[in-house]
Design a protein around this motif. Structure first.
Motif, PDB file in Angstrom:
ATOM      1  N   HIS A  30      -9.217  13.525   4.297  1.00 56.71           N
ATOM      2  CA  HIS A  30     -10.471  13.070   3.682  1.00 56.71           C
ATOM      3  C   HIS A  30     -10.472  13.258   2.167  1.00 56.71           C
ATOM      4  O   HIS A  30     -11.442  13.746   1.586  1.00 56.71           O
ATOM      5  CB  HIS A  30     -11.664  13.791   4.300  1.00 56.71           C
ATOM      6  CG  HIS A  30     -11.804  13.541   5.777  1.00 56.71           C
ATOM      7  ND1 HIS A  30     -12.126  12.307   6.299  1.00 56.71           N
ATOM      8  CD2 HIS A  30     -11.642  14.368   6.844  1.00 56.71           C
ATOM      9  CE1 HIS A  30     -12.164  12.385   7.623  1.00 56.71           C
ATOM     10  NE2 HIS A  30     -11.875  13.625   7.978  1.00 56.71           N
TER      11      HIS A  30
ATOM     12  N   THR B  35     -14.804   4.023   2.698  1.00 58.89           N
ATOM     13  CA  THR B  35     -13.966   2.895   2.313  1.00 58.89           C
ATOM     14  C   THR B  35     -14.895   1.735   2.021  1.00 58.89           C
ATOM     15  O   THR B  35     -15.738   1.389   2.859  1.00 58.89           O
ATOM     16  CB  THR B  35     -12.987   2.515   3.432  1.00 58.89           C
ATOM     17  OG1 THR B  35     -12.122   3.625   3.697  1.00 58.89           O
ATOM     18  CG2 THR B  35     -12.149   1.306   3.043  1.00 58.89           C
TER      19      THR B  35
ATOM     20  N   ASN C 172     -15.318   7.389   6.875  1.00 57.35           N
ATOM     21  CA  ASN C 172     -14.046   7.710   7.518  1.00 57.35           C
ATOM     22  C   ASN C 172     -14.208   8.955   8.392  1.00 57.35           C
ATOM     23  O   ASN C 172     -13.789  10.058   8.027  1.00 57.35           O
ATOM     24  CB  ASN C 172     -12.968   7.922   6.459  1.00 57.35           C
ATOM     25  CG  ASN C 172     -12.804   6.708   5.569  1.00 57.35           C
ATOM     26  OD1 ASN C 172     -12.761   5.583   6.056  1.00 57.35           O
ATOM     27  ND2 ASN C 172     -12.738   6.925   4.272  1.00 57.35           N
TER      28      ASN C 172
ATOM     29  N   GLU D 171     -10.858   3.569  -1.370  1.00 56.54           N
ATOM     30  CA  GLU D 171     -11.039   4.690  -0.438  1.00 56.54           C
ATOM     31  C   GLU D 171     -11.238   5.949  -1.259  1.00 56.54           C
ATOM     32  O   GLU D 171     -10.375   6.291  -2.079  1.00 56.54           O
ATOM     33  CB  GLU D 171      -9.814   4.848   0.470  1.00 56.54           C
ATOM     34  CG  GLU D 171      -9.514   3.645   1.342  1.00 56.54           C
ATOM     35  CD  GLU D 171      -8.189   3.775   2.065  1.00 56.54           C
ATOM     36  OE1 GLU D 171      -8.018   4.754   2.828  1.00 56.54           O
ATOM     37  OE2 GLU D 171      -7.317   2.913   1.844  1.00 56.54           O
TER      38      GLU D 171
ATOM     39  N   ARG E  36      -5.476  10.295   3.368  1.00 51.54           N
ATOM     40  CA  ARG E  36      -6.216   9.763   4.522  1.00 51.54           C
ATOM     41  C   ARG E  36      -6.367  10.797   5.631  1.00 51.54           C
ATOM     42  O   ARG E  36      -7.386  10.829   6.316  1.00 51.54           O
ATOM     43  CB  ARG E  36      -5.520   8.513   5.044  1.00 51.54           C
ATOM     44  CG  ARG E  36      -5.684   7.305   4.112  1.00 51.54           C
ATOM     45  CD  ARG E  36      -4.861   6.126   4.560  1.00 51.54           C
ATOM     46  NE  ARG E  36      -5.174   4.934   3.768  1.00 51.54           N
ATOM     47  CZ  ARG E  36      -4.414   3.847   3.713  1.00 51.54           C
ATOM     48  NH1 ARG E  36      -3.282   3.795   4.419  1.00 51.54           N
ATOM     49  NH2 ARG E  36      -4.780   2.811   2.968  1.00 51.54           N
TER      50      ARG E  36
END
Length: 287
Positions: free
Chosen positions: A24, A97, A152, A92, A21
């Protein structure tokens, strides 16, 4: 699994999730350089969400495939039991997402997908030899309405950069897979190439029909830049079409395919770099 081992496994998974997360979708360790996603399922008994890093296979524009190998363990992984009970999942991929519908492949469709996976990575076959269960192959269909999902990124400029970097990573993987192919062009590698081509087409279509008109309206001085970018989209579309033609047919030439991928890589990298240089300041200023 002993409690100490179970806790180590949970801690390791969480480290991968956090790194994924934060970067990326880029991670190190055993998953470095591979295709990885985060799959969030709903607990079959508890009803609580559980997130697991899972390797995946590209499989066209609207779905990806995940394999419930559990390293060849005698039992299916927990995430597989969860999605059997609750097929709606969250995916994700490092950039987006999105909500997805899980469907276990059966019969010939499963066998074809499994054969592609094993051809691309013999480790899957090694896992199957370790267990008596038939390892399931699951398709995850993007069910998000109106687009690929939530991006994201914290700004429009960052959004375009993370999308571009995802294309760069996937193209680097394809080039690596082609180099390791020993003069062959496997079925999964063809699917990887065609999925990349479709994703790039969708991205450029979105820019041509939405982003560029938006920027033209708010920054008319950028018209020459946007015109150049649109023309480059057409040139890249020609390279993509040629790559598709090279991949067509049962006896596609691996050397010709590698040459087309190299041509596409050179032109696309120049295009992405120019677009980032010119558009990120405009997008962030507009925001």
């Amino acid at each position: 699994m002993p409690n100490d081992d179970k806790q180590k496994f949970i801690d390791f998974n969480q480290q991968v999730i956090d790194e994924f997360r934060a970067n990326h979708g880029r991670v190190g360790g055993p998953f470095e350089g591979g295709r990885l996603l985060l799959l969030t399922t709903t607990g079959a008994r508890t009803g609580t969400p559980h997130t697991t890093p899972v390797g995946y296979l590209p499989d066209g524009a609207d779905r990806v495939l995940v394999i419930a190998s559990a390293g060849g363990a005698p039992k299916h992984p927990h995430w597989y039991g969860n999605l059997l009970a609750h097929p709606q999942v969250t995916v994700e991929d490092g950039v987006f997402t999105y909500q997805a519908r899980a469907e276990v492949l059966e019969g010939e469709e499963r066998e074809q997908a499994w054969a592609r996976a094993v051809e691309a990575e013999p480790g899957w076959a090694a896992y199957q030899k370790k267990t008596e269960r038939v390892i399931p192959v699951v398709a995850l269909y993007n069910s998000t309405q109106g687009g690929p999902g939530h991006i994201n990124a914290s700004s429009p400029g960052e959004a375009i950069k993370v999308v571009h970097d995802a294309f760069r990573r996937e193209l680097a993987l394809i080039r690596k897979e082609m180099a390791a192919g020993n003069g062959t062009l496997g079925a999964q590698l063809r699917v990887n190439c065609l999925t990349f081509c479709q994703g790039l087409h969708n991205h450029h279509t979105g820019e041509d029909t939405m982003m560029f008109p938006f920027l033209t309206d708010r920054h008319p001085e950028a018209a020459p830049v946007l015109k150049r970018l649109s023309e480059e989209h057409e040139e890249i579309a020609g390279l993509v079409a040629e790559l598709r033609r090279t991949l067509a047919g049962e006896h596609a030439d691996p050397a010709a395919a590698r040459a087309e991928v190299e041509r596409l890589t050179l032109d696309l990298e120049a295009h992405l770099t120019y677009e980032e240089e010119k558009l990120i300041p405009l997008l962030d200023a507009t925001a």
